[in-house]
Enzyme design. Structure first.
Site, PDB file in Angstrom:
ATOM      1  N   CYS A 126      61.796  16.335  89.816  1.00 44.20           N
ATOM      2  CA  CYS A 126      60.942  15.204  90.198  1.00 44.20           C
ATOM      3  C   CYS A 126      61.776  13.994  90.629  1.00 44.20           C
ATOM      4  O   CYS A 126      62.934  13.851  90.272  1.00 44.20           O
ATOM      5  CB  CYS A 126      60.045  14.832  89.025  1.00 44.20           C
ATOM      6  N   ASP A 138      54.997  14.771  77.811  1.00 45.74           N
ATOM      7  CA  ASP A 138      56.115  13.872  78.060  1.00 45.74           C
ATOM      8  C   ASP A 138      56.245  12.892  76.902  1.00 45.74           C
ATOM      9  O   ASP A 138      55.370  12.796  76.039  1.00 45.74           O
ATOM     10  CB  ASP A 138      55.876  13.110  79.374  1.00 45.74           C
TER      11      ASP A 138
END
Length: 199
Positions: A7, A127
């Site tokens: 990412c 996360d």
């Protein structure tokens, strides 16, 4: 075998590297972040991205109109929601765009994981905090999860194999494959190889 998403790509060099390394997904960050890029930048990068690598657009509490505009340009193949988006909003976006949706969840306790199972998203991304912290959370909380999920937050070469033991659908790396704030081709290559050679 777990998938791997890299990412926060921002440069042409990043795209040329992933075209060679072949992660399963790459991410463009449209939310406020040090890795944020504009739609115009994303379009230029997408033009150079290999057609067989899906691109994920990362949004945080974004207006539907902006997401719609970005989706319609064809610059992303998957929507990732990293804010406080509700199930109703997720259902609406799925109906509008017919694209897979990843919903990021900040993990503080087992309760967060139980709530995540109820989300309408196609995938959950667990996360630490709001994302982009570069820190891990307690992976021992990841048990008996039925919905396919990604592990994110603080993943790097030193701990990726430990994360893979949790048998996630995928792992999501960003700062862990950077050197001085820029994507590092050798680190990206090494971590993709580690994921692919896990089994």
């Amino acid at each position: 075998m777990s998938k791997i998403k890299i990412c926060g790509l921002t440069r042409k060099e990043d795209i040329l590297a992933v075209n060679e390394i072949k992660p399963d997904y790459i991410g463009f960050v449209f939310a406020k972040s040090k890795r944020q890029i504009s739609l115009e930048q994303a379009q230029e990068l997408k033009k150079q991205l290999s057609f067989d690598i899906p691109s994920v657009g990362v949004f945080v509490n974004e207006k539907t109109e902006k997401i719609s505009h970005i989706v319609q340009t064809g610059v992303i193949d998957i929507i990732q929601l990293h804010g406080q988006e509700t199930n109703a909003e997720i259902k609406m976006l799925k109906k509008m765009f017919h694209l897979p949706i990843i919903k990021a969840i900040s993990v503080k306790s087992k309760y967060d994981i139980q709530q995540a199972e109820k989300m309408e998203a196609d995938y959950i991304l667990f996360d630490n905090g709001a994302g982009g912290t570069g820190e891990t959370f307690d992976w021992n909380l990841l048990k008996n999860i039925k919905k396919p999920y990604f592990i994110a937050g603080g993943l790097q070469i030193e701990n990726i194999q430990e994360a893979l033991k949790k048998c996630p659908y995928g792992v999501d790396v960003s700062s862990g494959v950077e050197t001085e704030g820029k994507k590092d081709k050798q680190k990206m290559k090494q971590i993709v190889e580690m994921v692919r050679n896990k089994y």
